[in-house]
Design an enzyme around this catalytic site. Structure first.
Site, PDB file in Angstrom:
ATOM      1  N   CYS A   1     -15.277  20.266  33.339  1.00 51.23           N
ATOM      2  CA  CYS A   1     -16.437  19.367  33.343  1.00 51.23           C
ATOM      3  C   CYS A   1     -17.609  19.894  34.167  1.00 51.23           C
ATOM      4  O   CYS A   1     -18.727  20.034  33.655  1.00 51.23           O
ATOM      5  CB  CYS A   1     -16.027  17.996  33.875  1.00 51.23           C
TER       6      CYS A   1
ATOM      7  N   HIS B   1     -21.621  16.361  36.491  1.00 48.35           N
ATOM      8  CA  HIS B   1     -20.308  16.005  37.022  1.00 48.35           C
ATOM      9  C   HIS B   1     -20.418  14.846  38.008  1.00 48.35           C
ATOM     10  O   HIS B   1     -21.375  14.755  38.775  1.00 48.35           O
ATOM     11  CB  HIS B   1     -19.701  17.228  37.718  1.00 48.35           C
TER      12      HIS B   1
END
Length: 453
Positions: free
Chosen positions: A77, A131
Site C-alpha cells: 500500500c 497510506h
C-alpha cells in the site's frame, strides 16, 4: 516543466456541440479519480475468477476503456501510493515497503493533487489515497477528516473473516468509512463552482479485515466457494528467493490447518461486493451530474492480492496475482465505451496521463509514461513493459507475453504468462530463452537507491 499539452479534441463537443458547433476554447476538464485498496483482478469483466459478482465495476468498464493488463508499481500500500501519486519509482525515492514513511520520500508540492491545485482546480480528497489516509494538507483544497469514522466497523478486529471465524451480524453499510467517503465525493460532484474540480475518492475495502455487512455474503454461500487454481508443488521450481517470498509457512500453513481457506475467499468476495455497492452509488452521481460530459473518470487499485496461489497470501510478491490490477478510464470524446486494452502498462501512467488530458504541466520528476495513445486506440502499438518492485533490487518486468523476475541475490524466474497464466512453470533456466531474459532485463534500473531502514 515538460509535456505541456491540452488535448482539446477530447472535449470539443461540449455544450455547443449539440447545436453542431465546435468550441475552439474547450473548458478545462474535471477529474474524478477512484482508488480502491487491495482489490485484485477478481472482477466479473476481467474473467479471472468465475465467482466474482461486481456489477458496478462491470458497468464502469462498459463506459470507457478497461486495461486488462495493468500492473502496480509496488505490491504494498504505502510505496505503491507514494509512487503513483508522487510520480517517482521506488528505486528513485527509496520508499520500498510499508513502514517506509512516504512523506520522507515525497515532498509537499510534488504530488499529483498539487499540480492540479496549481493549475486552478478545486482539489478534494477523501478516504485512502495515500497510506493511512494521510496527506500533505498544502496539496488539497479540502480533505475529508477521518475523525469519528471507522475503517472496519465497531468491534471488528484485523483477522476477523480471515483467520478468525467472526461474522459481525449487526454491521451496517454506514458503519464503515467508505460509505462516508462516497457521500463526501457525491456532494462534491453535485456542487457548483466556476473552477474545475479534481476529486479523489479512496475506498478502503476490501483491505483486511475481510468483514462486510452480512447481506453481501448471500451471493457467496460457503458451500459453493471454489479455491483458485493452484498446484501443491508449485514452489518446487522456484529459486530460494522466490520460496522465501511465497512465505508458505505463514498464512497458507495456517489456512491448511484451520480449514478456513474457502471461508477467507468468501469473506473477500463479500467485502469486494460492499465496495462495488459504494462504487455504484458514486457512478449514479457521476452519470446524473451536469458535469459528466466534461469529467474524466479513472479508477485504479493500488495492487493485487493472492489468496493461496503459489501458497502465497496477501500482496508482497512479484507474481501475477499480487501485481495485476484493474484500471479503467472514461475520457469524454476520446474513449470508446466498452473498449478493452490488452497492452501491458503500469500504474505510473496515471499521473502523467491525467495531467496531459487536463492540460496541466507534467513535472520533470514524473517517471511514468502517459497512455493517451491507448485511450484513443486501445490497439495502438505499445512496447513499454510494466515494472513492479518489491524491496531493494527485487523487480518484475511484465511484457505482453512474459514475466521476468530478478531478486536482489540474482535469483531469477521467467514465465510465459500468455500460455501459462497462473505461472506454474519457471522457465528461467532454459538456455533458449536467455535472449528473452536479456531483453527484459534492459528495463531494470541501473542505480537503485538503498533503503534507509
Amino acid at each position: 516543466m515538460k509535456h505541456f499539452c491540452i488535448i482539446s479534441i477530447a472535449f470539443a463537443f461540449l455544450a455547443g456541440s449539440a447545436a453542431g458547433q465546435v468550441h475552439t476554447q474547450p473548458k478545462q476538464p474535471n477529474v474524478l479519480m477512484v482508488a480502491v485498496d487491495d482489490l485484485n483482478h477478481w472482477l466479473t469483466f476481467m474473467g479471472r475468477n468465475p465467482q466474482a459478482q461486481t456489477p458496478n465495476f462491470d458497468r464502469l468498464a462498459k463506459m470507457g476503456v478497461a486495461f486488462t493488463n495493468a500492473y502496480c508499481a509496488v505490491p504494498a500500500c504505502e510505496p505503491s501510493r507514494c509512487a503513483l501519486m508522487g510520480g517517482r519509482r521506488p528505486w528513485t525515492t527509496g520508499c520500498y515497503k510499508n513502514g517506509d514513511k512516504w512523506k520522507k520520500h515525497q515532498p509537499a508540492g510534488d504530488g499529483m493533487a498539487a499540480q492540479f491545485m496549481n493549475a486552478g482546480y478545486n482539489v478534494f480528497g477523501a478516504g485512502k489515497i495515500y497510506h493511512s489516509m494521510d496527506f500533505h494538507p498544502s496539496e488539497w483544497t479540502n480533505y475529508m477528516s477521518k475523525k469519528g469514522f471507522s475503517s472496519n466497523g465497531p468491534g471488528v478486529q484485523k483477522m476477523d473473516g480471515y483467520h478468525n471465524d467472526k461474522i459481525h451480524p449487526d454491521l451496517k453499510d454506514e458503519d464503515l468509512i467508505d460509505w462516508h467517503t462516497t457521500d463526501y465525493c457525491i456532494e462534491r460532484l453535485n456542487s457548483e463552482s466556476d473552477q474545475p474540480f479534481f476529486i479523489a475518492c479512496g475506498l478502503y475495502k476490501p483491505h483486511l479485515p475481510f468483514v462486510a455487512p452480512r447481506k453481501y455474503y448471500e451471493a457467496f454461500p460457503l458451500e459453493s466457494i471454489q479455491l483458485p487454481p493452484h498446484r501443491e508443488n508449485d514452489l518446487d521450481d522456484l529459486p530460494p528467493a522466490g520460496v522465501r517470498m511465497a512465505g508458505a509457512d505463514g498464512d497458507h500453513k495456517k489456512f491448511l490447518k484451520s480449514g478456513r481457506w474457502k471461508a477467507a475467499i468468501q469473506s473477500y468476495l463479500a467485502t469486494c461486493a460492499y465496495t462495488d455497492m459504494n462504487l455504484g452509488r458514486l457512478l449514479d452521481a457521476y452519470e446524473n451530474s451536469p458535469q459528466k460530459d466534461n469529467t474524466i473518470l479513472v479508477l485504479w487499485t493500488d495492487h493485487g492480492w493472492s489468496l493461496g496461489e503459489k501458497q502465497h497470501w496477501r500482496k508482497f510478491a512479484l507474481w501475477e496475482e499480487p501485481t495485476r490490477t484493474p484500471m479503467i478510464w472514461v475520457v469524454p470524446g476520446m474513449t470508446t465505451p466498452g473498449a478493452r486494452c490488452e497492452r501491458t502498462v503500469d500504474l505510473m501512467s496515471v499521473y502523467p496521463t491525467l495531467c496531459k488530458l487536463a492540460g496541466v504541466p507534467i513535472p520533470d520528476h514524473v517517471e511514468g509514461r502517459e497512455i493517451t495513445s491507448l485511450l484513443q486506440n486501445p490497439n495502438a502499438a505499445w512496447n513499454v513493459p510494466a515494472i513492479t518492485t518489491h524491496g531493494y533490487e527485487n523487480h518484475a518486468v511484465r511484457s505482453e507475453q512474459y514475466r521476468y523476475i530478478r531478486y536482489t541475490n540474482g535469483d531469477e524466474e521467467l514465465y510465459d504468462s500468455q500460455n501459462d497464466p497462473y505461472e506454474y512453470e519457471n522457465l528461467a533456466n532454459k538456455p533458449e530463452l536467455q535472449i528473452v531474459k536479456n531483453e527484459l532485463a534492459k528495463w531494470l534500473p541501473k542505480n537503485a537507491v538503498k533503503p534507509t531502514r
